[in-house]
Design an enzyme around this catalytic site. Sequence first.
Site, mmCIF file in Angstrom:
data_model
loop_
_atom_site.group_PDB
_atom_site.id
_atom_site.type_symbol
_atom_site.label_atom_id
_atom_site.label_comp_id
_atom_site.label_asym_id
_atom_site.label_seq_id
_atom_site.Cartn_x
_atom_site.Cartn_y
_atom_site.Cartn_z
ATOM 1 N NE ARG A 1 -0.739 -9.086 0.263
ATOM 2 C CZ ARG A 1 -1.097 -8.077 0.819
ATOM 3 N NH1 ARG A 1 -2.352 -7.417 0.816
ATOM 4 N NH2 ARG A 1 -0.054 -7.390 1.423
ATOM 5 C CG ASP B 1 -2.079 -1.135 1.062
ATOM 6 O OD1 ASP B 1 -2.522 -1.390 -0.054
ATOM 7 O OD2 ASP B 1 -2.555 -1.503 2.397
ATOM 8 C CD GLU C 1 -8.743 -2.844 -0.062
ATOM 9 O OE1 GLU C 1 -9.356 -3.602 0.124
ATOM 10 O OE2 GLU C 1 -7.647 -2.714 0.190
ATOM 11 C CG HIS D 1 -6.003 -11.986 -2.378
ATOM 12 N ND1 HIS D 1 -7.320 -11.704 -2.029
ATOM 13 C CD2 HIS D 1 -5.022 -11.981 -1.292
ATOM 14 C CE1 HIS D 1 -7.228 -11.649 -0.830
ATOM 15 N NE2 HIS D 1 -6.093 -11.891 -0.199
#
Lengths: 342, 342, 342, 342
Positions: free
Chosen positions: A275, A128, A222, A272
Amino acid sequence: MRVGMLTGGGDCPGLNAVLRAAVRKGVQEYGHDFIGFRDGWRGPLEGDTRELDVPAVRGILSRGGTILGSSRTNPLKAESGVRRIKENLAKFEVEALIAIGGEDTLGVAATLSASHGIPCVGVPKTIDNDLGSTDYTFGFDTAVNIATEAIDRLHTTAESHMRVLVIEVMGRHAGWIALHSGLAGGANVILIPEQRFDIDQVCGWVESRFRTGTAPVVVVAEGAMPKEGDMVVKNDEVDSFGHVRLSGIGDRLAQEIEQRTGKEARTTVLGHVQRGGTPSAFDRWLATRFGLHAIDAVNEGDYGKMVALQGTGIVRVPLTEATAQLKTVDPALYAEAGVFFG
Amino acid sequence: MRVGMLTGGGDCPGLNAVLRAAVRKGVQEYGHDFIGFRDGWRGPLEGDTRELDVPAVRGILSRGGTILGSSRTNPLKAESGVRRIKENLAKFEVEALIAIGGEDTLGVAATLSASHGIPCVGVPKTIDNDLGSTDYTFGFDTAVNIATEAIDRLHTTAESHMRVLVIEVMGRHAGWIALHSGLAGGANVILIPEQRFDIDQVCGWVESRFRTGTAPVVVVAEGAMPKEGDMVVKNDEVDSFGHVRLSGIGDRLAQEIEQRTGKEARTTVLGHVQRGGTPSAFDRWLATRFGLHAIDAVNEGDYGKMVALQGTGIVRVPLTEATAQLKTVDPALYAEAGVFFG
Amino acid sequence: MRVGMLTGGGDCPGLNAVLRAAVRKGVQEYGHDFIGFRDGWRGPLEGDTRELDVPAVRGILSRGGTILGSSRTNPLKAESGVRRIKENLAKFEVEALIAIGGEDTLGVAATLSASHGIPCVGVPKTIDNDLGSTDYTFGFDTAVNIATEAIDRLHTTAESHMRVLVIEVMGRHAGWIALHSGLAGGANVILIPEQRFDIDQVCGWVESRFRTGTAPVVVVAEGAMPKEGDMVVKNDEVDSFGHVRLSGIGDRLAQEIEQRTGKEARTTVLGHVQRGGTPSAFDRWLATRFGLHAIDAVNEGDYGKMVALQGTGIVRVPLTEATAQLKTVDPALYAEAGVFFG
Amino acid sequence: MRVGMLTGGGDCPGLNAVLRAAVRKGVQEYGHDFIGFRDGWRGPLEGDTRELDVPAVRGILSRGGTILGSSRTNPLKAESGVRRIKENLAKFEVEALIAIGGEDTLGVAATLSASHGIPCVGVPKTIDNDLGSTDYTFGFDTAVNIATEAIDRLHTTAESHMRVLVIEVMGRHAGWIALHSGLAGGANVILIPEQRFDIDQVCGWVESRFRTGTAPVVVVAEGAMPKEGDMVVKNDEVDSFGHVRLSGIGDRLAQEIEQRTGKEARTTVLGHVQRGGTPSAFDRWLATRFGLHAIDAVNEGDYGKMVALQGTGIVRVPLTEATAQLKTVDPALYAEAGVFFG
């Protein structure tokens, strides 16, 4: 000297590269040996270890994830957590710890180091990019590349069908991935958690894009939230901070745009895939340098510090300072992107 | 106010992103209009232009190369070059110039601005990353990603055949691409122009890698050179600076390693694929921000400056300073990578 | 001779490559000229056209989507649809039509050709690969590559956290994308619409994978369904065929696995990124060859046919035959993959 | 029953996927166990083996190269080669051999099987795609994807500088990689070994491309040759078949084009990056299916056969037939591509 290493929090491309670099340099240049603790702070808490010598780190540079496993275990909340960690470090003859993780994992390292005399060095990790004191964290560039490639792909579908395509990317508290991938991907709207969006304005941008004869791609983090009253919100969507927390903001936004503009809208939730997998070249380079500098800090006995990227150089900053507050997107930086909206 | 733009020197992923960002912001926020000069400084010298409005820059963010074309024309060496440029700027009613290029292109901009009163703003561009005053230039990250992916691929071939694989990457005067891609790709030897290599040491690393049961990948910048006397050199390989300048250093090195170690060696010369194609997310982001800040500088009348990346922020530095000397790899940084050799 | 072209149904990487190839060959070798109808059958129905000459198709080979736009308009359901199409073909002096699309678009072409004397040649297109008479359709290879890359990425996250990762891929009626990407990505469970799954068996595979010390990735086609009674189903999830139609099968499956096995499970819904963006090399090659052979068929007046891939060759099959029934995954082929489950 | 496996010839993405699939199915469904022979036929000749059980093949599906190593050792030319192989098979209690390789490796398998009673099953492998009896071999799709991506990148550089860019791809005797990547990449000239090129015609295409306002990319297979007398050739460039064999055809061609057309030309020799690294989804799927079907053949005692792809199905063909002659590009297929030249 024996050095323990652990990786905590969400997995992130580059973790293995840190392990490899620290082990290679520690063994060859300083004569250290290493032990891996499994699953973040659970490892030293429960004495769960695995081998971490030079052969163990061979071939892992380009592999995503972490060979040590990860968890969100917080030893400060476990009964006699600090004592058990001390006992396990003694048992395995570990004289220093390198903790690789985000805010939570490094917060523990900061406390253990400052208040309990456990010699820790931290390595920042978060896809992030919301950790302070460092320009970037590894994993972020990989995530931005993946999101950008997805946005590239969505443009062609948007145009072929003259539809709105909404893509929800990671970023619960900070909009870095949305901002960077949105700019790189030529998004027509970018929405971030740092600034509540005005749904009328969003629909205005959407309609303005259609007027150019093409179709819009909307990137939404998000954690992005509408202005109060803007979209109907249920009680269970207000979180403990009193923030409206929409689950599935991407889908909600697409529905809202469809209703208000009459244009078809579709959502992709990237999830996902952002990541996992092999790190980008930048992330491998950054993670490798973090590993090299972390073991230097250990070798110098410079504990309580975190390695950090500033410009093109690696520096050390106090762990307490680095974890003090979230690094969010500056309003001026976000405003800069606004020229591309619509 | 009408602004002219040009792109000079070798092409580079991100040039189009700069054009797009400057035009979008200039038109929407400042009411500028734009004109494109073709093929670097040849454009204003010869009055060769093309349209550069908002529709002209639509869809080019992700495209490599430059829609304006490029050349290495140096107007300062052309007869009445400065006068002709002034006349053409007047003819097309251009009040400011944004020049995007490397050392040569920006050197011209520096002189025109400082000595001839032509209002220029510079944007740095070089895939080699060897321009001073800026942490990175766009194009570099893309090149490093491409080279790293190639190194990844070569590892599997090296291991399957227990061969040495040499890869020659760009970098005539600076080893940035070799260093970054070599670190990111887990190369076993990295050779850069900044430091002459010792062929015996190189062969030692190669043999040491084979002893671990795997096989080495050697990354060599095109400008890397052996120590004097180390490899037989012909007269025509000494350039005007007295430097040994091997053409085809990759092939030469592979031959030398093969002869000295008895191991098969193969070379890949990556060449132009490093500089073409769609820019990486980082390069699109950087190029976009450079474009936005360049037009800000024009709008403020802050001429004679180059936009530059320092940390995560864009700053302005004097053009004369930025082009004063090449940014080469620091010996300490190169030494840091040495732990992975062999 | 003037040839009309249209693209119908969901967009798909390779559509533009078909247009380019047909136009290039038609113009150069046969002296045809071309006109593009916009948005599938809406174009000839409403007389909405765009230019489609050689310059119009330059540079589009590598671009996803379709420059003609697409829609699901069915002219056979429109009032006086056939008559209006005939009038528009006459108006624009179009003597033959090349329709590029899936079951629906080509079904219309089959009817217009067989029952209404409108000279049509079909080109098959579906990322789902579920059209009969052709080994593959373009778009499918691109989608499989994207899904496989996503699965690769999810493996590292699954292993780092010892979690189940579920990925939902396209395929409402046929499991080709799930089967191919699942095999290529080393998935531990693959679920397809052709065969109802047994949730107990799925959980058994999941647990068996964990026993090897790693973690499972589950690939599920969007149209996959549990055995009756296996998972609680609401009335609105039974579709008009009486089939249980779970919206969000990926999420449902992850919840069910989590409850039954006690292991954390996460879902990624890949969505529209599977159908956008630049086509893979195979899809560009296939689409190009389809375009070349479609214009050959037109040139020979061989109407009512669809070009198809059989082995390495392009053949022509009757449109009626090709659209007669869906090509689904053979049970034996699915069984072959079973050796990798668990 | 114990099965031996070996991989011979040049490495190729997908070899590991074959090993994994055969081992997984052989162990789970048939109760076989496996042994790996190192470095192609050198392994059984010298009795050099490595473990090949289920854990040994875990995680290798996506890895390029071969965990068994490879070589070009021909046991039929070694003293008592056949006898030594028989002795080693007896020593390690190996009852069947799966040989994975190209013409040479499979030619040995054919002879050992037909003339010496050694039970062999073959799996075809060549990135060049020049083996008969099978539609495709794994490794080819990966190579074509890599070459196509490189061509995409070169287009932008060609256009920015209005230069000719020549790219030399693999293919000594067959032009499959050149043809497929050239078509997929939108090359303006494609030259293959199967048909001698006319340098005047090539220059004509180059000039015709420049007249459209863009710039040409020329794809040349490494084995492509000019017509006799067309380009000056030295004696040492005539190979043992009497063919002109230019080393470095890419460079030679670029020079020739530059001299004849007066346009700048540059060459990229893609080299080994075409054969390394992770396989494409198609190649993983094909290699996996080949592995599954090869162990089926072993299980049924169906020796002397090679598994092959025909359409979408896997069949078995006699090894002698498959290795009888090279599969080259059909002149009609090459002619089809000609519409895009110039």
